[in-house]
Structure formats: C-alpha cells, structure tokens
Design an enzyme around this catalytic site. Structure first.
Site, PDB file in Angstrom:
ATOM      1  N   ARG A   1      -5.341   3.645   8.491  1.00 40.28           N
ATOM      2  CA  ARG A   1      -4.247   4.572   8.192  1.00 40.28           C
ATOM      3  C   ARG A   1      -4.705   5.756   7.349  1.00 40.28           C
ATOM      4  O   ARG A   1      -3.993   6.756   7.240  1.00 40.28           O
ATOM      5  CB  ARG A   1      -3.118   3.816   7.481  1.00 40.28           C
ATOM      6  CG  ARG A   1      -2.474   2.738   8.335  1.00 40.28           C
ATOM      7  CD  ARG A   1      -1.684   1.729   7.504  1.00 40.28           C
ATOM      8  NE  ARG A   1      -0.519   2.316   6.873  1.00 40.28           N
ATOM      9  CZ  ARG A   1       0.731   2.171   7.290  1.00 40.28           C
ATOM     10  NH1 ARG A   1       0.981   1.448   8.368  1.00 40.28           N
ATOM     11  NH2 ARG A   1       1.733   2.722   6.654  1.00 40.28           N
TER      12      ARG A   1
ATOM     13  N   LYS B   1      14.383 -11.779  -2.215  1.00 45.56           N
ATOM     14  CA  LYS B   1      13.333 -12.398  -1.414  1.00 45.56           C
ATOM     15  C   LYS B   1      13.256 -13.886  -1.767  1.00 45.56           C
ATOM     16  O   LYS B   1      13.305 -14.258  -2.928  1.00 45.56           O
ATOM     17  CB  LYS B   1      11.996 -11.709  -1.705  1.00 45.56           C
ATOM     18  CG  LYS B   1      10.934 -11.934  -0.649  1.00 45.56           C
ATOM     19  CD  LYS B   1       9.747 -11.010  -0.889  1.00 45.56           C
ATOM     20  CE  LYS B   1       8.728 -11.134   0.230  1.00 45.56           C
ATOM     21  NZ  LYS B   1       7.582 -10.227   0.053  1.00 45.56           N
TER      22      LYS B   1
ATOM     23  N   GLU C   1      -1.970   4.392   1.983  1.00 48.24           N
ATOM     24  CA  GLU C   1      -3.426   4.384   2.140  1.00 48.24           C
ATOM     25  C   GLU C   1      -4.017   5.784   2.154  1.00 48.24           C
ATOM     26  O   GLU C   1      -5.125   6.006   1.637  1.00 48.24           O
ATOM     27  CB  GLU C   1      -3.806   3.643   3.422  1.00 48.24           C
ATOM     28  CG  GLU C   1      -3.573   2.141   3.366  1.00 48.24           C
ATOM     29  CD  GLU C   1      -2.147   1.732   3.674  1.00 48.24           C
ATOM     30  OE1 GLU C   1      -1.848   0.520   3.598  1.00 48.24           O
ATOM     31  OE2 GLU C   1      -1.321   2.629   3.991  1.00 48.24           O
TER      32      GLU C   1
END
Length: 642
Positions: free
Chosen positions: A404, A290, A376
């Site tokens: 969610r 990244k 979640e």
C-alpha cells in the site's frame, strides 16, 4: 475442550436472509442471541477473528432484516467481522471450516457467495467500492439481480485511513444515494490513534440536530449506560465549521448518530428510516463494543481480535507449545538491544504494534516509537523524513501491507537514497489468513529499485544479524524480510553481527547441483539434501542472504563448479531467481551449458491452509526440492503435488 454446540432453534430455520423477512422484532432479538452463541462456538473450533464479529451481531441482523441482500450490496470493510454475516447467508453448514484448507475464507470473498459482493481483508476500501457499485447502479451496469442500495460498514480504525476520506470526498461530490455505517468501537486491532479518534470522541454526545435523526431515535438521550457517560466528552463541532455541521457533513454526507449499535430496536428504526428516506450519501454512526456478549473477549486487551482455538466456558486458548522464539519476537528484541546503544534508532508501525512486535519497543522507548494508524503511505514518508533528519527509522510493516505504500518507497525513499530500514514481517505464505495476507511480492517490487538493499533471514539467528546490519547501513534504504511463526530453533548469538553487504554464505559443499536459497526455505533445502544423500547425491547448499545486491562472485563460482544451479525463494516470479537468471545471461554463463531452475511461488493466489499445505500447493517443500534436483540430474521420479 468444550465443543458442544449451542441450542439455536430460531437460527436453525435461517438458511438465507430471505428467511428473516417474516420475523418480528422480538424474534430478531432472539436471533441475535443465538447468532452470537453460534459465532462463539464456531470460532472456538476454528480460531480466527472473534471480537470484531461479536461487536456487529445486532448490526448484522438488522442490516439483513431491513435490506434486500444480495441485491442491496453490503460491503464489510476489512471483513474480519463477517462471520455472523456468513452464518446468516447460507454458509452456516461450513462455518466450522473457517480459515482451513478448502474451507470458508476468514474474509468476504466474491467467489464464495453472492452475498459477498466485494472481497476484502485490507482496510479502508469499502466506501470506494460501494460508491463504485452506486455508479454502476445508476448507469445501468449489468448484473444478474440488479443493484439496489449500496452499504459500506467501516470501523473507526479503518476510517482513519486516507483512502476512506478520498472516497467520502468523491461520494459527497457525486451525491449518489450511498449508506456508510461507521462501526465505532474505539478500537481497531490496536487502540486507534490520531486526530480522527479524538474527533469521534467529541461526537459521542450532544443534542440531535436533524429531524431525520430524531425520527430515527438517534438522540443521545436514548443511549443507555455507558454511552450516556460518554456524553460528557462533549459533542462539539470543530472550530471554524458552520453551525450544525460536522466533519462528515462538510464532506457532503448527512450525519446520523451516534446510536447504540447493540440496541436492535434502535438499529432497526434507524435503518428503516434511512432506507425509506435517504436521497444522497448518509453516514450512520453506531457505537459498539468489540467482543460484546462474551466475557473473555470483553476482558482481553485486544478484545479477542485474533484467537486460536479455545474453550467456550473458560475462554482459555489452546496453543501449541513453542520450540523456538517467533521471528517477530526476535526482531523486536534485537531492535531493543540495538536501540539501547543508539538513541537515533526509532520505530514506525501502521496500526500493528502487537503484530510487528513494536509494543515492546514502545514500552521501553515511547518517545521513539510511532504508531501512525492505518496509513502505510504516511508511515513510509514519515520514516523518510526522519531519515533525512538524521535518525535511523525502522519501518515495520507486513509484506502484504507494504504494498500500500509502494509509491512512497519509490519516490520518497529510494529516489532520494534515504536510509529507511524496512522490517518486513509475514514474508511468504502465512497460513489461515490466505492469499490476502501472503507476502509474495516484496522481493520483486523492492529488488527492482536502484540503491535498495534486500535481505531475507534464513533463520532467527540470521534475522538478528540483519537487524544489526540495517542499523549500520547509512547509504540508502535497506529491507529485511522474515516469515510469520517460530524460528527453526537454532543457537542464538548474544549480539547481532554486521553482515558484509551483498555477500552470501556456503552452508555445505557438494558437487553436481548447487542449491542457492534465499530466505527460510533453507531448512527445507537441508531436508531435501538429507533425502538426496540416500541416493548418493550431495548438492552444494548456499544461503544468498541478499537478493540485492547479488553476491555475483559466489553465483559465478557456483555456476562454474556445478552442472546445475537451482534458486529457491518464498516469493513470486520476478524476484531473486529472476535477478540471478538475468545476471547469468548477461555474463554468458548459459552458453556454457549450465542447467538453471528457479523455484518460486506459482502464478496463482493460494487459498488458506496451514503453511506446509500452502507450500505443498506451491511445490516448494523438501520433497519438491528433492524432485527438482533429481530432474536436473536426469533421474526420473514421480512428484506429489497438493
């Protein structure tokens, strides 16, 4: 700030992926360099998600060079890595409008381009969507250009979520030709956690075990440093599995990798081989970095995940000076203060320790803070189990992500009246992330649950009180919501006070019209009142504090003493105002001639802009509140709408 654009002679000739088809591999390598420079330059102007896109530059070029997009459906999971993709797919002329009003979305968006076949912004949806496209392809679904290959690009953080495994299990069962690329940078927004991360670590090395992999140059011996160092982490098959198998193969996927996601030659070879030979579901495991290719992003702790505008040369971000603490920081520091006195307080987050402020809590109380990854549903039920076990869990999740876990809130928390404390960040409209991240629905979906307490902070001092109130509440679930960004700059109490459940407060007494605010629109209500005073109108201002239970005594008093009552909230229809209207109707108050209005977010998804502009679209700024008061007062006025 340096804003000079880089020289990109090759990229200048690319107006769509079709323009890449005649390029040789060396030209494609040059294209990756120019694409990386253009991405850095664009994000320096707009801000946004930098590190994720830089990590997939080579992969983006390789995918568009090998496959025939948009006929081949390329689906980016979460899609905060899609800026290079947008540059290559005809949107370069607008790339410096990213995340701005009337500009490009920061995520993939179907209405924006045929090269975005599926919209995203929440994680772990790509494999399910790609499999759906594959079934549509095989069953003759009607599309203008037909459907070719279906490719999902998913990160190692996103693949830790249960939905990804549900999709892979189904894909393995169906056996459709489907290509999943695992973009493994060992980092989502925060460092990935859990058994999946450990498993991937064990896959970083070992001898090739498929002819296909060897043919595609995917052997670990071809990996450069530091990936060969990673080989020492030993690619061992999980115990109990068949010899030569991996977790992915057990799910029905052919596994190919790991490969170097920054080696374009290797990527092209792998993708061409897969395109020519794949006959079922296949997973390509690519290791990337990244922030690759931009030193400030590579050096950043979050690898430049989310950045404001910055100087390209130095990487220094340009941020507006803060006039008040952020709501997130106030929540985190208030929770720390309470936790110092109460060892039963714990904190749970779903892969957002920085975004929710809980990193501060983890640094102080690591054994009492839990980052469960992008999960979640698990976070909610995990917190419910803690509550049933006598702890005081604070489940800190953004409003848009709490959606969610709704079934778990209903079944595992509310139905059992367990005292889980929900700290709901990013309530209301959030700005540059747009509709996908707007916290528009939590007031409605929480307030309709029996036994749920729902609060909204009007300012940062109120938030501190609500944290204390949640700590003290032991008789069922309780939630408090607060927006992104800075507070209003009010005087802060040294310690939060426990609020009486279901009781609001009168801010200013007036006559004629009562304004009943729920949440941080209170500051806009007060601005509207100042403007109305110049017309000789002095409304009563009240802060509801609670959407559930309602302060029925205060509401009846306001209704009795005024000709009109207006509620204001940063949520969709079906929330606070709807509950007030229902209560007043049941009490027969409307029979007395009370004028009632409810100001809520409109029945549309509002695209990205700065928050003030988004609330202008919603007609919920001070000028709109003023106009509403004048309307119910019988004063004609021309209102401005965005």
């Amino acid at each position: 700030m340096t804003t000079d654009r880089p020289k990109t002679p090759l990229l200048d000739k690319i107006h769509s992926p079709k323009d890449m088809k005649g390029l040789g591999d060396r030209d494609l390598e040059r294209l990756t360099q120019e694409l990386r420079s253009e991405t850095i330059s664009a994000v320096s102007v707009t801000g946004g998600h930098l590190g994720a896109g830089l990590g997939v530059v080579e992969l983006t070029v390789a995918l568009h060079a090998v496959f025939d997009t948009p006929r081949d459906r390329l689906i980016w999971d979460v899609s905060h890595q899609c800026y290079p993709h947008k540059i290559l797919t005809g949107r370069r002329d607008r790339i410096r409008t990213l995340r701005m009003k009337d500009g490009l979305s920061g995520f993939t968006k179907r209405s924006e381009s045929p090269y975005d076949p599926f919209g995203a912004a929440h994680s772990s949806t790509s494999i399910s969507a790609a499999l759906g496209f594959a079934v549509a392809r095989d069953l003759g679904g009607k599309t203008d250009e037909g459907i070719g290959d279906c490719i999902a690009v998913i990160g190692d953080g996103a693949i830790s979520a249960g939905m990804a495994y549900e999709a892979m299990n189904n894909a393995g069962h169906l056996g459709k030709r489907l290509i999943v690329i695992l973009n493994d940078n060992e980092m989502s927004i925060a460092p990935p956690v859990g058994a999946m991360s450990s498993y991937l670590s064990r896959l970083y090395a070992g001898a090739p075990f498929q002819e296909l992999k060897a043919a595609a140059k995917g052997a670990v011996s071809l990996l450069p440093q530091p990936f060969q160092d990673g080989a020492k982490r030993a690619k061992e098959m999980l115990k109990g599995m068949t010899v030569g198998g991996t977790l992915f193969e057990e799910l029905g996927f052919s596994y190919l990798g790991p490969i170097d996601g920054h080696d374009l030659e290797q990527l092209l070879s792998v993708l061409r081989t897969v395109k020519a030979r794949a006959d079922g579901p296949i997973l390509i495991h690519a290791i990337t970095q990244k922030g690759k290719g931009y030193a400030p992003a590579e050096a950043a702790r979050d690898k430049g995940h989310g950045v404001s505008k910055f100087d390209v040369v130095t990487g220094e971000q340009k941020k507006s000076p803060s006039n008040a603490p952020s709501y997130t920081k106030v929540f985190a520091e208030s929770l720390l203060q309470e936790a110092a006195d109460d060892p039963r307080i714990t904190a749970v987050t779903a892969a957002m320790p920085d975004g929710t402020g809980l990193k501060l809590f983890h640094d102080r109380y690591p054994s009492r803070c839990f980052d469960v990854g992008i999960a979640e549903q698990h976070a909610v039920t995990f917190a419910a189990g803690q509550a049933a076990g006598g702890l005081k869990p604070f489940c800190a999740i953004y409003s848009t992500f709490l959606q969610r876990g709704y079934d778990q809130i209903v079944h595992d928390v509310a139905l059992q009246r367990l005292p889980v404390r929900f700290a709901i960040d990013r309530a209301g409209l959030v700005g540059a992330d747009g509709a996908t991240h707007a916290g528009a629905f939590d007031i409605g979906f929480l307030s309709n649950l029996p036994g749920m307490v729902v609060m909204a902070a009007a300012d940062e001092a109120e938030l501190k009180h609500m944290v204390a109130t949640a700590v003290a509440h032991e008789y069922g679930p309780i939630a408090f919501r607060f927006p992104r960004g800075e507070g209003v700059g009010c005087e802060m109490p040294e310690r939060g006070e426990v609020l009486p459940i279901g009781k609001g407060r009168i801010i200013a007494d007036g006559a004629g019209v009562a304004l009943l605010s729920f949440g941080t629109r209170l500051s806009e209500v007060q601005k509207a009142a100042e403007a109305l005073a110049t017309r000789g109108i002095k409304p009563t201002i009240a802060d509801a504090r609670f959407a559930k239970p309602l302060d029925t005594e205060m509401i009846l008093d306001l209704a009795a003493r005024h000709d009109a009552l207006i509620t204001i909230e940063e949520g969709a229809v079906g929330g606070f105002g709807s509950h007030v209207a229902h209560f007043l109707a049941e009490e027969g108050v409307f029979d007395t001639g009370l004028k009632y209005r409810s100001m809520v977010l409109p029945d549309i998804f509002i695209d990205q802009a700065n928050p003030a502009d988004m609330y202008a679209v919603a007609a919920m700024n001070a000028e709109h509140i003023e106009a509403k008061v004048l309307e119910v007062s019988g004063v004609e006025v021309l209102t401005k709408r965005a």
